[in-house]
Design a protein around this motif. Sequence first.
Motif, short mmCIF file in Angstrom:
data_model
loop_
_atom_site.label_atom_id
_atom_site.label_comp_id
_atom_site.label_asym_id
_atom_site.label_seq_id
_atom_site.Cartn_x
_atom_site.Cartn_y
_atom_site.Cartn_z
N GLY A 50 -5.63 2.90 4.00
CA GLY A 50 -4.27 3.30 3.30
C GLY A 50 -3.76 2.52 2.43
N VAL A 51 -2.71 1.51 2.98
CA VAL A 51 -2.50 0.54 1.88
C VAL A 51 -3.38 -0.73 2.64
N THR A 52 -3.37 -1.64 1.74
CA THR A 52 -4.27 -2.86 1.92
C THR A 52 -3.85 -3.43 3.12
N GLY A 53 -4.89 -4.45 3.55
CA GLY A 53 -4.56 -5.21 4.55
C GLY A 53 -3.43 -6.20 4.26
N GLN A 54 -3.41 -6.93 3.20
CA GLN A 54 -2.51 -7.65 2.69
C GLN A 54 -1.03 -7.20 2.69
N GLN A 67 -0.04 -4.67 4.45
CA GLN A 67 0.42 -4.27 5.70
C GLN A 67 0.84 -5.70 6.46
N LEU A 68 0.06 -6.75 6.38
CA LEU A 68 0.36 -8.09 6.85
C LEU A 68 2.05 -8.45 6.29
N THR A 69 2.15 -8.16 4.80
CA THR A 69 3.52 -8.55 4.56
C THR A 69 4.62 -7.57 5.03
N MET A 70 4.22 -6.41 5.29
CA MET A 70 5.23 -5.43 5.89
C MET A 70 5.49 -5.89 7.55
N VAL A 71 4.38 -6.45 8.16
CA VAL A 71 4.47 -6.88 9.32
C VAL A 71 5.48 -8.09 9.55
N LEU A 72 5.14 -9.15 8.65
CA LEU A 72 5.76 -10.43 8.60
C LEU A 72 7.48 -10.32 8.13
N SER A 73 7.56 -9.26 7.32
CA SER A 73 9.02 -9.01 7.06
C SER A 73 9.62 -8.13 7.89
N ALA A 118 9.03 -4.89 8.31
CA ALA A 118 9.23 -3.33 7.96
C ALA A 118 8.16 -2.61 8.93
N LYS A 119 7.20 -3.19 9.25
CA LYS A 119 6.01 -2.54 10.05
C LYS A 119 6.14 -2.95 11.57
N THR A 120 6.44 -2.23 12.41
CA THR A 120 6.53 -2.80 13.67
C THR A 120 5.76 -1.65 14.74
N ALA A 121 4.66 -1.00 14.05
CA ALA A 121 3.91 -0.15 15.13
C ALA A 121 2.46 0.03 14.30
N THR A 122 1.38 0.40 15.05
CA THR A 122 0.27 0.90 14.49
C THR A 122 -0.17 2.16 15.06
N ARG A 182 8.38 3.55 12.07
CA ARG A 182 8.06 2.32 12.55
C ARG A 182 6.74 1.62 11.61
N ASP A 183 5.96 2.70 11.22
CA ASP A 183 4.93 2.34 10.29
C ASP A 183 5.19 1.49 9.03
N GLY A 184 6.59 1.93 8.66
CA GLY A 184 7.18 1.13 7.69
C GLY A 184 6.96 1.47 6.23
N GLU A 185 6.17 2.57 5.93
CA GLU A 185 6.10 3.06 4.59
C GLU A 185 6.35 4.25 4.07
N ASP A 186 7.00 5.26 4.91
CA ASP A 186 7.05 6.59 4.35
C ASP A 186 8.66 7.08 4.41
N GLU A 187 8.72 7.95 3.54
CA GLU A 187 10.47 8.46 3.58
C GLU A 187 10.84 9.57 4.71
N ASN A 188 9.79 10.37 5.02
CA ASN A 188 10.00 11.37 6.03
C ASN A 188 8.86 11.45 7.03
N LEU A 189 8.87 12.34 7.81
CA LEU A 189 7.74 12.56 8.83
C LEU A 189 6.50 13.49 8.14
N ASP A 190 6.91 14.33 7.13
CA ASP A 190 5.69 14.96 6.59
C ASP A 190 4.81 14.34 5.73
N GLU A 191 5.61 13.19 5.01
CA GLU A 191 4.89 12.22 4.14
C GLU A 191 4.17 11.25 5.09
N TRP A 192 4.73 10.77 5.83
CA TRP A 192 3.95 9.84 6.88
C TRP A 192 2.73 10.89 7.46
N ARG A 193 3.00 12.14 7.95
CA ARG A 193 1.75 12.70 8.78
C ARG A 193 0.72 12.89 7.72
#
Length: 151
Positions: free
Chosen positions: A33-37, A39-45, A47-51, A105-116
């Motif tokens: 999806g997004v690059t590993g880097q 995702q890493l940036t999102m985790v360290l900030s 913004a991303k707290t789930a997989t 908590r995935d940190g990327e999307d604006e709504n559930l439909d977009e995330w799904r």
Amino acid sequence: MTTAEFWKTYLEATNQKEGEAVYSGELCFEDSGVTGQTQLTMVLSGAKTATFTPFDAFEINRESIPVAGEVYVLLDAQEEPCAVLRVSNVSVIPFNEIPWDLAQRDGEDENLDEWREKMRDNLEDEAHACGFEVHEDSRIVCEIFSVIYRK
């Protein structure tokens, strides 16, 4: 710095003894999806707290499902240790029943439909690589984590 050296630094910084501390292994974010880097940036900030991982991938790869309390050393793109994560919650939920409060908590999307939509593409890529199919009710392993130490 090696992972062992980083772990020792973490233990010293948090006043833990080596024999008493939990160490579950290394973790890195792969390009999906997004690059590993990214995702890493999102985790360290923070913004991303789930997989989210298909349950079938654990079975096919003969890997154990993570459990709450596991602690991992997070590696960057150069496989250098950069943080320590603690898993606080693990649940197995059908894909179509994952609620927005968990999905965001995935940190990327604006709504559930977009995330799904985005997650379905990621899950299908993994399913294709591992040799299984993803359905709306496929079981997904949802891991919630937090960064507990950064270099």
